[in-house]
Design an enzyme around this catalytic site. Structure first.
Site, PDB file in Angstrom:
ATOM      1  CB  SER A 165     -31.937  45.168  73.223  1.00 15.94           C
ATOM      2  OG  SER A 165     -33.346  45.021  73.153  1.00 15.94           O
TER       3      SER A 165
ATOM      4  CG  ASN B 147     -40.738  49.361  64.550  1.00 19.12           C
ATOM      5  OD1 ASN B 147     -40.103  48.552  65.239  1.00 19.12           O
ATOM      6  ND2 ASN B 147     -40.964  49.182  63.260  1.00 19.12           N
TER       7      ASN B 147
ATOM      8  CB  THR C   8      -3.121  84.507  77.343  1.00 18.53           C
ATOM      9  OG1 THR C   8      -1.882  85.226  77.416  1.00 18.53           O
ATOM     10  CG2 THR C   8      -4.259  85.439  77.744  1.00 18.53           C
ATOM     11  CG  HIS C   9      -0.165  82.166  74.885  1.00 20.84           C
ATOM     12  ND1 HIS C   9      -0.254  81.698  73.590  1.00 20.84           N
ATOM     13  CD2 HIS C   9      -0.648  83.445  74.842  1.00 20.84           C
ATOM     14  CE1 HIS C   9      -0.742  82.635  72.805  1.00 20.84           C
ATOM     15  NE2 HIS C   9      -0.995  83.707  73.546  1.00 20.84           N
TER      16      HIS C   9
ATOM     17  CB  SER D 163       1.180  57.045  95.520  1.00 18.57           C
ATOM     18  OG  SER D 163       2.195  56.139  95.141  1.00 18.57           O
TER      19      SER D 163
ATOM     20  CE  LYS E 226       2.177  62.250  93.723  1.00 21.81           C
ATOM     21  NZ  LYS E 226       2.484  61.442  92.549  1.00 21.81           N
TER      22      LYS E 226
ATOM     23  CD  GLU F  70      -4.806  62.523  87.974  1.00 19.31           C
ATOM     24  OE1 GLU F  70      -4.183  61.728  87.266  1.00 19.31           O
ATOM     25  OE2 GLU F  70      -4.633  62.600  89.207  1.00 19.31           O
TER      26      GLU F  70
ATOM     27  CD  GLN G  79     -31.594  45.704  70.010  1.00 17.19           C
ATOM     28  OE1 GLN G  79     -32.760  45.397  69.791  1.00 17.19           O
ATOM     29  NE2 GLN G  79     -30.635  44.810  70.114  1.00 17.19           N
TER      30      GLN G  79
ATOM     31  CE  LYS H  27     -33.682  50.699  72.896  1.00 17.95           C
ATOM     32  NZ  LYS H  27     -33.173  50.779  71.498  1.00 17.95           N
TER      33      LYS H  27
END
Ligand code: ARG
Length: 504
Positions: A44, A131, A176-177, A298, A304, A311, A343, A346
């Protein structure tokens, strides 16, 4: 103590002077050892090297406790501490080889210590198992991570509150909606997110409480056969309490699950906000300008300016949920106590922490630099009959049952739609034809008046929003204080490497 860097840097193995093979740390039982494939599969260190600061400091505390209880000598303890300080320096400088033959960070730290100080190092692991050691390291990492996350949540809340403070009176349509519903203010809308992030912060702080439990002394699973002082170790490491059951302590990863659950919900909130930024910055809405520092161009369309940061914040919720589900699934059906499956906790936690803090930090900067287009917001707030409820309320307040008022205004809306005008364009005569109860004071009712009408606790009226804003700021002040206090305690842990030993 700070966990290192941005993390997630799966540091490639850099060849260095060959260390004694780690098997020598406890190799008596084995004639030859694991196959290279099995070694690589089970190792690990590729990711848990990130725990080294906690492994070193946790070891220093354990060593101090052993000396104080006269389980090891003060001379040995002094050498171990000096050695640990040197190992820490080497790890900080990236000077240690982290090849998979070292298996994990615990063997690496102890192996290097052995090389530096010799025999006394072999006494460090008295009354300790990997442990309880790994449980300790992970809890220490998680404490730091929670404070980082809280700081990042605070930064987002601050950015939102600053922006909201400038727009207590700025009207915009509420939805709303995803249809224009009733006018609200820009501040009121932003403060909705402040509430979500405040709950996230509460959850993180609450998770801190259950993370802040010291498992060392549980040994492999049954406790240890030495007269250790667990409370002393806990005090040194600034833990509020010690674990109550050794079997539970080495197999419990609830603190990882609830940490990731809190982050998953925060990711949902981040994703919702990011989605609104994407919508609002589109030509269709045109409600905000996102600073170009948080957009990209873009490769083909020269015009753009894409909201890629928002996003990606929206998209990273997927990782956040994935990490939570991964750990929950690892835990399902595991028999007590420690199993190597654990393990797998992590990478999920590390990725969860990095993803969340990354999203929160970039979003805070994005909000700081974004500008609402108040003219567009105001125009949209007046359009599409967003004040219709207020016309109905007007009639209801003059005695007409609300359901009937609703129908009267519904008819007016239909009429306006055919004529292509707004409710505020209707004259008193036209209104009175629909209901005698309409008076001159309702003619031309504007979004601003509609907003001011919602004068209830938690409502959109500017005076209520201003009060909510002040309350949110006070709450944030309190939270920053709580985080700073804990941070100072944890930063002081580095002294465990250098402070003089306490007398037994
Ligand atoms: N790398 C291990 C983990 O992350 C450390 C504990 C190893 N314990 C053991 N009994 N093999 O869980």
């Amino acid at each position: 103590m700070q966990h290192p860097g941005d993390g997630g840097d799966d540091r490639a193995w850099t060849p260095g002077p060959q260390p004694p093979t780690p098997a020598k740390l406890w190799g008596g039982r084995f004639a030859s050892g694991a196959s290279p494939d099995a070694e690589a599969f089970t190792a690990s260190i590729r990711f848990d090297h990130r725990l080294w600061p906690y492994d070193v400091i946790g070891s220093a505390a354990h060593c101090r406790m052993l000396a104080r209880q006269r389980i090891i000598s003060a001379t040995d303890a002094g050498q171990i501490l000096a050695g640990l300080a040197k190992v820490a320096d080497e790890l900080r400088d990236g000077a240690l080889d982290l090849s998979p033959s070292w298996e994990d960070v615990h063997t690496r730290v102890e192996g290097r210590l052995r090389e530096i100080v010799g025999e006394p190092a072999a006494r460090l692991h008295t009354a300790r198992s990997r442990n309880d050691q790994v449980a300790l390291d992970l809890r220490m990492f998680a404490r730091d991570a929670l404070l980082d996350e809280l700081d990042a949540v605070i930064a987002v809340e601050r950015a939102l509150l600053t922006l909201a403070g400038n727009h207590i009176e700025t009207v915009m349509p509420g939805y709303t909606h995803l249809q224009r519903a009733q006018p609200v203010t820009f501040a009121h809308h932003l403060l909705a997110y402040v509430e979500m992030f405040a709950r996230d912060a509460e959850r993180l702080l609450d998770c801190y409480r259950r993370t802040d439990v010291m498992p060392l002394g549980s040994g492999a699973l049954a406790g240890v056969g030495y007269a250790i002082d667990r409370d002393y170790t806990a005090r040194l490491l600034c833990f509020s309490s010690i674990s109550a059951n050794s079997i539970d302590a080495v197999s419990d990863r609830d603190f990882v699950v609830e940490h990731l659950a809190a982050l998953a919900l925060a990711a949902a909130h981040l994703s919702r906000f990011a989605e609104e930024l994407v919508l609002w910055s589109s030509a269709e809405f045109g409600f905000i300008d996102i600073d170009e520092a948080f957009t990209t161009g873009s490769s083909i369309m020269p015009q753009k300016k894409n909201p890629d940061v928002a996003e990606l914040v929206r998209g990273k919720a997927g990782r956040a949920y994935g990490n939570l589900i991964a750990v929950l699934t690892v835990l399902k059906g595991l028999p007590l106590a420690y199993n190597r499956d654990l393990q797998e906790d992590k990478e999920a936690l590390f990725d969860g922490v990095d993803t969340a803090t990354g999203c929160l930090r970039i979003l805070a900067s994005t909000v700081q630099a974004m500008r609402p287009r108040t003219d567009r917001l105001a125009t949209a707030a007046e359009a599409d009959f967003a004040t219709a409820t207020d016309y109905a309320d007007y009639l209801a307040k003059r005695g007409l049952p609300f359901r009937e008022a609703h129908a009267v205004v519904g008819k007016l809306v239909r009429e306006c739609e055919t004529r292509g005008c707004a409710l505020s364009d209707l004259s008193l005569d036209e209104l009175r034809r629909a209901s005698e109860l309409f008076g001159a004071d309702v003619v031309g009712l504007a979004a601003r008046a509609a907003v001011a009408n919602r004068d209830v606790p938690g409502g959109a009226a500017p005076r209520r929003v201003a009060a909510a804003h002040a309350e949110a700021e006070a709450r944030l002040e309190w939270l920053s204080g709580e985080v700073a206090r804990r941070r100072d305690q944890l930063l002081a842990l580095d002294r465990l490497l250098t402070d003089p030993l306490e007398e037994p």
